[in-house]
Design a protein around this motif. Structure first.
Motif, mmCIF file in Angstrom:
data_model
loop_
_atom_site.group_PDB
_atom_site.id
_atom_site.type_symbol
_atom_site.label_atom_id
_atom_site.label_comp_id
_atom_site.label_asym_id
_atom_site.label_seq_id
_atom_site.Cartn_x
_atom_site.Cartn_y
_atom_site.Cartn_z
ATOM 1 N N PRO A 221 -2.742 -14.183 2.260
ATOM 2 C CA PRO A 221 -4.136 -14.237 2.723
ATOM 3 C C PRO A 221 -4.231 -14.411 4.235
ATOM 4 O O PRO A 221 -3.578 -15.270 4.816
ATOM 5 N N GLY A 222 -5.011 -13.547 4.859
ATOM 6 C CA GLY A 222 -5.234 -13.638 6.289
ATOM 7 C C GLY A 222 -4.170 -13.010 7.155
ATOM 8 O O GLY A 222 -4.326 -12.926 8.369
ATOM 9 N N ALA A 223 -3.072 -12.547 6.548
ATOM 10 C CA ALA A 223 -1.968 -12.004 7.345
ATOM 11 C C ALA A 223 -1.937 -10.487 7.351
ATOM 12 O O ALA A 223 -1.010 -9.897 7.851
ATOM 13 N N GLN A 224 -2.935 -9.829 6.806
ATOM 14 C CA GLN A 224 -2.937 -8.382 6.742
ATOM 15 C C GLN A 224 -4.370 -7.892 6.628
ATOM 16 O O GLN A 224 -5.270 -8.676 6.367
ATOM 17 N N PRO A 225 -4.629 -6.611 6.812
ATOM 18 C CA PRO A 225 -5.981 -6.118 6.581
ATOM 19 C C PRO A 225 -6.353 -6.242 5.108
ATOM 20 O O PRO A 225 -5.483 -6.266 4.235
#
Length: 269
Positions: A221-225
């Motif tokens: 979560p939050g580390a990729q589109p």
């Protein structure tokens, strides 16, 4: 040449160190063995016969498929022979898997991931004539399900079957090839194509022009589109391509979602 290569994907990497330099979370998963889950892959569908006297021709007699020939066999804890491997795959594929499942290219039938000799049952550890069994794993791209089936080589019976979602074993050669095909054809693959052209003077049009390694990618979560949020449930990989007889090309910024047939670029800090 070296400066020209930097304007595309960033760099062409010499040596295999790139294969361990990724920063995204990779899924290292042990293939499931004999699970106690419900057997969701063993029931075949039988077509109903027409009822005589209602204007329809009677259904032809059912055809029972013959069991595959045994061929060369091993004994005890010997590795599976090639004949045994092909036989257990055929035995593990029931009608439902053959007709309803899909492989990585969208063709009928599941994607074969692996076949390995199964461990003896607990009560058979000290038995010299314990039956040989094999664990066969498939991935069904129709519903992103990992299917594991245990086949008794002596009887030909499927003794255990389990289906799981969210379990992602390492990708196969066929899956790596499909991932490369998607990346090469995608607009995001422009840098890969340009780096290949700079390295070889030729156009990159096919995965066959590359040596391919890949690692399964699982979303954080939050580390990729957001487009990659399903990775983990979907089957996603990051590629580490190498020019044949040439350098590695850095493609770590890209994730290929094999389930959705799309490519995305990772967010970088």
């Amino acid at each position: 040449m070296r400066r020209a290569l930097h304007r595309h994907l960033g760099k062409i990497v010499a040596g295999a160190a790139i294969a361990v330099a990724g920063t995204a979370v990779m899924a290292a998963v042990t293939l499931p063995g004999q699970a106690d889950a419900d057997d969701t892959a063993t029931g075949g569908q039988t077509a109903g016969a027409s009822v005589p006297g209602q204007g329809q021709a009677a259904a032809p007699p059912a055809v029972v498929e013959e069991a595959p020939p045994e061929g060369e066999t091993g004994t005890g804890g010997d590795p599976l022979t090639e004949d045994e491997t092909e036989r257990v795959v055929d035995l593990a594929l029931n009608r439902q898997l053959r007709t309803a499942a899909e492989d990585v290219e969208g063709d009928r039938g599941p994607q074969r991931l692996g076949v390995e000799l199964a461990e003896p049952e607990p009560g058979e550890l000290d038995t010299q004539d314990a039956p040989r069994r094999a664990d066969v794993t498939f991935y069904d791209y129709a519903d992103d399900t990992l299917v594991t089936r245990t086949v008794n080589l002596d009887t030909g019976d499927v003794e255990h079957s389990a289906s799981q979602r969210g379990v992602q074993p390492p990708a196969t050669r066929e899956e790596n090839t499909e991932a490369a095909r998607l990346l090469i054809a995608d607009p995001l693959g422009a840098g890969l194509r340009a780096d290949y052209r700079d390295a070889t003077g030729k156009e990159l049009t096919s995965p066959d022009q590359l040596l391919l390694n890949a690692m399964v990618y699982k979303a954080t979560p939050g580390a990729q589109p957001a487009v990659l949020d399903d990775c983990g449930t979907h089957r996603c990989v990051r590629l580490f391509p190498k020019v044949r007889n040439g350098p590695w090309i850095d493609a770590r910024d890209f994730v290929i979602d094999l389930s959705a047939h799309r490519v995305a670029r990772l967010n970088r800090d």
